[in-house]
Write a protein that holds these residues in place. Structure first.
Motif, PDB file in Angstrom:
ATOM      1  N   TRP A  23      93.161  40.363 -14.623  1.00  0.00           N
ATOM      2  CA  TRP A  23      93.060  41.560 -13.792  1.00  0.00           C
ATOM      3  C   TRP A  23      94.450  42.065 -13.422  1.00  0.00           C
ATOM      4  N   THR A  24      94.603  43.383 -13.475  1.00  0.00           N
ATOM      5  CA  THR A  24      95.844  44.020 -13.036  1.00  0.00           C
ATOM      6  C   THR A  24      95.506  45.363 -12.417  1.00  0.00           C
ATOM      7  N   ARG A  82     100.682  24.654 -17.275  1.00  0.00           N
ATOM      8  CA  ARG A  82      99.464  25.474 -17.257  1.00  0.00           C
ATOM      9  C   ARG A  82      99.821  26.934 -16.996  1.00  0.00           C
ATOM     10  N   VAL A  83      99.086  27.831 -17.636  1.00  0.00           N
ATOM     11  CA  VAL A  83      99.318  29.260 -17.439  1.00  0.00           C
ATOM     12  C   VAL A  83      98.950  29.630 -16.011  1.00  0.00           C
ATOM     13  N   GLU A  84      99.901  30.236 -15.294  1.00  0.00           N
ATOM     14  CA  GLU A  84      99.670  30.661 -13.912  1.00  0.00           C
ATOM     15  C   GLU A  84      99.300  32.137 -13.835  1.00  0.00           C
ATOM     16  N   ARG A  85     100.069  32.944 -14.532  1.00  0.00           N
ATOM     17  CA  ARG A  85      99.848  34.378 -14.499  1.00  0.00           C
ATOM     18  C   ARG A  85     100.526  35.004 -15.698  1.00  0.00           C
ATOM     19  N   LEU A  86     100.170  36.241 -15.954  1.00  0.00           N
ATOM     20  CA  LEU A  86     100.776  37.018 -17.023  1.00  0.00           C
ATOM     21  C   LEU A  86     101.420  38.253 -16.423  1.00  0.00           C
ATOM     22  N   TYR A  87     102.357  38.813 -17.130  1.00  0.00           N
ATOM     23  CA  TYR A  87     102.955  40.098 -16.778  1.00  0.00           C
ATOM     24  C   TYR A  87     102.894  40.969 -18.024  1.00  0.00           C
ATOM     25  N   MET A  93      99.385  40.045 -13.784  1.00  0.00           N
ATOM     26  CA  MET A  93      97.982  39.887 -14.146  1.00  0.00           C
ATOM     27  C   MET A  93      97.503  38.543 -13.617  1.00  0.00           C
ATOM     28  N   THR A  94      96.349  38.543 -12.973  1.00  0.00           N
ATOM     29  CA  THR A  94      95.784  37.331 -12.398  1.00  0.00           C
ATOM     30  C   THR A  94      94.365  37.125 -12.926  1.00  0.00           C
ATOM     31  N   ARG A  95      93.838  35.938 -12.737  1.00  0.00           N
ATOM     32  CA  ARG A  95      92.492  35.631 -13.214  1.00  0.00           C
ATOM     33  C   ARG A  95      91.393  36.242 -12.339  1.00  0.00           C
ATOM     34  N   ARG A  96      91.740  36.628 -11.121  1.00  0.00           N
ATOM     35  CA  ARG A  96      90.759  37.231 -10.214  1.00  0.00           C
ATOM     36  C   ARG A  96      91.242  38.602  -9.797  1.00  0.00           C
ATOM     37  N   PRO A  97      90.316  39.523  -9.537  1.00  0.00           N
ATOM     38  CA  PRO A  97      90.740  40.828  -9.035  1.00  0.00           C
ATOM     39  C   PRO A  97      91.427  40.663  -7.686  1.00  0.00           C
ATOM     40  N   THR A  98      92.591  41.245  -7.535  1.00  0.00           N
ATOM     41  CA  THR A  98      93.329  41.201  -6.269  1.00  0.00           C
ATOM     42  C   THR A  98      93.966  42.555  -6.032  1.00  0.00           C
ATOM     43  N   ALA A  99      94.319  42.804  -4.792  1.00  0.00           N
ATOM     44  CA  ALA A  99      95.065  44.017  -4.469  1.00  0.00           C
ATOM     45  C   ALA A  99      96.442  43.911  -5.124  1.00  0.00           C
TER      46      ALA A  99
END
Length: 105
Positions: A23-24, A82-87, A93-99
């Motif tokens: 999610w981004t 472990r993969v934490e996040r993507l850019y 980009m995160t695994r959960r929808p966030t603001a």
């Protein structure tokens, strides 16, 4: 014209932890392998919004076709690898929808 028959992609161990939903800015992007290549798509989005990537160094991929062509997809990992996040194009980009403000942290 007959449709091209489906063929499974080869194993892609360098993509472990990267594939699936991310999610981004409130939008979902799904990273998947098609024809042994990394692709991103927006579920329900137009085909024009899809992006194909090629490796560009360790934990880096460059968009070579589609949306944001030329931009980088970068992987960040924790101390255990472990993969934490993507850019993608510098957007987190995160695994959960966030603001957006929360994802930037």
């Amino acid at each position: 014209d007959l449709a091209e028959p489906w063929r499974p992609s080869s194993p892609q161990p360098h993509l472990d932890g990267i594939l699936g939903s991310w999610w981004t800015e409130g939008e979902e992007l799904v990273l998947e392998v098609r024809d042994d290549q990394l692709w991103a798509r927006m579920p329900g989005g137009p085909k024009l919004a899809e992006t194909r990537f090629e490796p560009d160094g360790l934990d880096r991929f460059r968009a070579v076709e589609g949306r944001e062509r030329g931009e980088l997809l970068e992987v960040t990992r924790d101390a255990e690898g472990r993969v934490e996040r993507l850019y993608f194009a510098t957007y987190p980009m995160t695994r959960r929808p966030t603001a957006f403000a929360d994802a930037a942290r």
